[in-house]
Structure formats: C-alpha cells, structure tokens
Design a protein around this motif. Structure first.
Motif, short mmCIF file in Angstrom:
data_model
loop_
_atom_site.label_atom_id
_atom_site.label_comp_id
_atom_site.label_asym_id
_atom_site.label_seq_id
_atom_site.Cartn_x
_atom_site.Cartn_y
_atom_site.Cartn_z
N HIS A 115 9.50 13.20 -13.85
CA HIS A 115 8.22 13.86 -13.59
C HIS A 115 7.06 12.88 -13.75
O HIS A 115 6.11 12.90 -12.96
N ILE A 116 7.13 12.03 -14.76
CA ILE A 116 6.08 11.03 -14.98
C ILE A 116 5.97 10.11 -13.77
O ILE A 116 4.87 9.86 -13.24
N VAL A 117 7.10 9.59 -13.31
CA VAL A 117 7.10 8.65 -12.19
C VAL A 117 6.69 9.35 -10.89
O VAL A 117 5.95 8.78 -10.08
N HIS A 118 7.16 10.57 -10.69
CA HIS A 118 6.77 11.32 -9.49
C HIS A 118 5.26 11.50 -9.42
O HIS A 118 4.63 11.26 -8.39
N ARG A 119 4.65 11.92 -10.53
CA ARG A 119 3.20 12.11 -10.55
C ARG A 119 2.47 10.80 -10.30
O ARG A 119 1.49 10.75 -9.55
N ALA A 120 2.95 9.73 -10.91
CA ALA A 120 2.33 8.42 -10.73
C ALA A 120 2.45 7.94 -9.29
O ALA A 120 1.51 7.39 -8.71
N ASP A 121 3.62 8.16 -8.69
CA ASP A 121 3.85 7.75 -7.31
C ASP A 121 2.95 8.52 -6.35
O ASP A 121 2.36 7.94 -5.42
N MET A 122 2.80 9.82 -6.58
CA MET A 122 1.96 10.64 -5.72
C MET A 122 0.49 10.23 -5.84
O MET A 122 -0.23 10.14 -4.84
N TYR A 123 0.05 9.97 -7.07
CA TYR A 123 -1.35 9.56 -7.27
C TYR A 123 -1.62 8.21 -6.59
O TYR A 123 -2.61 8.05 -5.88
N SER A 124 -0.71 7.27 -6.80
CA SER A 124 -0.89 5.94 -6.20
C SER A 124 -0.89 6.02 -4.69
O SER A 124 -1.71 5.38 -4.02
N ALA A 125 0.04 6.79 -4.14
CA ALA A 125 0.14 6.92 -2.68
C ALA A 125 -1.10 7.56 -2.08
O ALA A 125 -1.55 7.19 -1.00
N LYS A 126 -1.66 8.53 -2.79
CA LYS A 126 -2.82 9.26 -2.27
C LYS A 126 -4.13 8.51 -2.44
O LYS A 126 -4.98 8.51 -1.54
N TYR A 127 -4.31 7.86 -3.58
CA TYR A 127 -5.60 7.28 -3.90
C TYR A 127 -5.67 5.75 -3.89
O TYR A 127 -6.74 5.18 -3.82
N HIS A 128 -4.51 5.09 -4.02
CA HIS A 128 -4.52 3.62 -4.10
C HIS A 128 -3.67 2.97 -3.02
O HIS A 128 -3.23 1.83 -3.19
N ARG A 129 -3.40 3.70 -1.97
CA ARG A 129 -2.69 3.10 -0.84
C ARG A 129 -3.53 3.37 0.42
O ARG A 129 -3.07 3.94 1.38
N ILE A 130 -4.77 2.92 0.33
CA ILE A 130 -5.72 3.12 1.41
C ILE A 130 -6.06 1.77 2.01
O ILE A 130 -6.60 0.89 1.33
N ASN A 131 -5.72 1.59 3.28
CA ASN A 131 -6.04 0.33 3.94
C ASN A 131 -7.53 0.07 3.82
O ASN A 131 -8.35 0.89 4.24
N PRO A 132 -7.93 -1.06 3.20
CA PRO A 132 -9.35 -1.32 2.96
C PRO A 132 -10.17 -1.68 4.19
O PRO A 132 -11.36 -1.99 4.08
N ILE A 133 -9.57 -1.66 5.36
CA ILE A 133 -10.32 -1.95 6.58
C ILE A 133 -11.42 -0.92 6.78
O ILE A 133 -11.19 0.28 6.70
N GLY A 134 -12.64 -1.38 7.03
CA GLY A 134 -13.76 -0.49 7.27
C GLY A 134 -14.19 -0.52 8.73
O GLY A 134 -13.75 -1.37 9.51
N ALA A 135 -15.04 0.43 9.10
CA ALA A 135 -15.50 0.53 10.49
C ALA A 135 -16.28 -0.71 10.93
O ALA A 135 -16.33 -1.03 12.12
N ASP A 136 -16.89 -1.41 9.97
CA ASP A 136 -17.67 -2.61 10.34
C ASP A 136 -16.78 -3.67 10.99
O ASP A 136 -17.17 -4.29 12.00
N LYS A 137 -15.58 -3.87 10.42
CA LYS A 137 -14.66 -4.86 11.00
C LYS A 137 -14.20 -4.44 12.38
O LYS A 137 -14.02 -5.27 13.28
N ILE A 138 -14.00 -3.15 12.53
CA ILE A 138 -13.55 -2.60 13.82
C ILE A 138 -14.64 -2.75 14.87
O ILE A 138 -14.38 -3.20 16.00
#
Length: 278
Positions: free
Chosen positions: A151-174
């Motif tokens: 349960h600990i790892v599942h919660r950590a994995d879900m949090y990381s995937a949702k909040y810390h796995r965001i491609n940092p590319i912004g619209a300015d580069k695009i």
C-alpha cells in the motif's frame, strides 16, 4: 566485527548495478527517466514511513524496509525489458493481462542477486517484495495491494506518476519551433515527446491567456516571448519535476538510493535465511 546490515547493503548495491536495473536509465515516461521516477517513489515511500511513525526504529518494527526498498527498485523493471525484448504489451498492459511475466522477472532477478551474494531472502520478505511489484498499480492492475508495504509503494507510485512525471516542455519551446515553420508532428519529434503533449501545452497556454486559437497564441509569443506553462498548480508540479530531474542527474540514481535513511535500519537477521560469513 560484521555490520548488522552488511549483506542487505551488498544485496542492494549489486542489484543497482544489475544490467536490467541499469537499462532503466535508457527509458523514460512523459520525458522523465524511469530511474528518476523510481528514486521519487522510494523517497515518497520513506517520507510516508517517517511521517507515520515516531521514528524509524518504531517504523522498522511495523514495516519491512528491505521489501520496500527492493520492491521499489524493481517495480518498473519491465518498462525496460519489454522494450528491449520487443514485447507487444506495454508495462501497464502486462500488469493487467500478464502479471505472471512481472512476477517471474522479479523472482529471477532476486535469485540472481542471491546467487551472486551467497544468501537467501526468507520466504516472508521475498513474497512481500514480489507482492509490492505485482500490485503497485492498484486498481489499474490485476493484483491489488494487500500488505502495508504494498500500500505504501502503491500510493507513492501513484503520487509520483500523477505529480512528478510531467514533461517539463512548455508552450514557449513549442511556439519557438512554430516560428521556424515546424508543424506539430515535427515539433514532437524534435522535443522527443508525443503530439498529445504538444497540444496539451498549447491548450494550457491559451486557457491561461484567454486566447482562442493557436494563431493568436503565436502572435502573442512573437510580441512578448512570455508564455505560461499552465495554471499555478500545474506550473508547481512542472517545477517539482524539473527539480527532481536535476537532483537525479546531478547525484545519480544509485547514489541517491544508497543515501536513503531506511538502509541504516536494515538487519540481515530479519531478511536472510542464511548469510555467508565475511
């Protein structure tokens, strides 16, 4: 005098140098390396343990630290192996349709490290590790977590995937590439991301600036060179992801794992059936 956690530390050290774990450095999800996400899951897991117990001495009596550490290190192992072997299912599909692939892969790797070190993980800890790996997707997988560690790892994995796995590319580069005449497909290839990410960043920028279409957004960029990534919440998560990426790139995945405070509280007698004499 033998250190009480010497074999546990050796096991983790050998595991981190294993080819299958090293391969994870070569693969990413949403612009974030698998190893970066893995480190994040371990940090979030250990932070939860530190928060839930008076201290790590108490935590050790309630939670199998070795299972958590090893389970986290290998929880996304198939993200590398399935690409390397050309499997037709993705990691997420494997977790639902072929969990036996995930289980066997983890079990074989544990046995490989055991043979190298000359020790055997006790049945309870071994089952705990395997269960962490096979259940870490929770309701998005076939097997649900049913231990405290899982349960600990599942919660950590879900949090990381949702909040810390965001491609940092912004619209300015695009938009900068758009001014050079590139289309969305070419921009995605140039920035090593999906067309979905390109469209998402443009959509977020238009929403924040209350601009109706991409042509107007492009004109705004040409005039100001300043384009928001998204709303405050999304921008915060992007910045956190960028900070995480920098930390792992600077210190290295293995070094950061070996610095985790949970390692200091491991005890060989609780982990292995028998340990070779040093």
């Amino acid at each position: 005098m033998q250190i009480k956690n010497s074999n546990a530390l050796k096991f983790i050290d050998i595991l981190l140098d294993n080819e299958k774990v090293l391969d994870l450095e070569s693969y990413d999800d949403q612009g974030v390396k698998v190893t970066t996400h893995t480190y994040d899951v371990l940090k979030i897991s250990s932070d939860e343990i530190k928060r839930d117990y008076r201290d790590l001495f108490e935590g050790r009596e309630r939670v199998d630290f070795f299972a958590v550490i090893v389970g986290v290190i290998i929880h996304d192992l198939s993200k590398g192996s399935i690409r390397k072997m050309g499997e037709r299912f993705s990691h997420s599909q494997m977790m639902i349709k072929k969990p036996e692939y995930i289980t066997k892969e983890a079990d074989v790797l544990l046995e490989e490290i055991e043979n190298q070190l000359g020790v055997r993980i006790n049945d309870k800890t071994r089952k705990n590790i395997i269960h962490i790996v096979i259940s870490h997707h929770g309701k998005w997988g076939k097997i649900q977590p049913n231990t405290k560690e899982a349960h600990i790892v599942h919660r950590a994995d879900m949090y990381s995937a949702k909040y810390h796995r965001i491609n940092p590319i912004g619209a300015d580069k695009i938009l900068e590439l758009m001014t050079q005449g590139m289309n969305i497909e070419d921009i995605a290839k140039k920035l090593d991301c999906t067309t979905g990410i390109v469209k998402d960043r443009l959509k977020r920028a238009k929403h924040e600036l209350r601009i109706k279409n991409t042509k107007q957004l492009l004109n705004h960029y040409k005039k100001t060179k300043r384009i928001p990534i998204g709303d405050d919440f999304f921008t915060k998560r992007v910045r956190e992801t960028e900070k995480l990426i920098r930390a792992v790139n600077k210190k290295g995945f293995k070094n950061l794992v070996l610095e985790n405070p949970l390692l200091d509280y491991l005890e060989d007698d609780r982990i292995f059936e028998e340990a070779s004499e040093s």
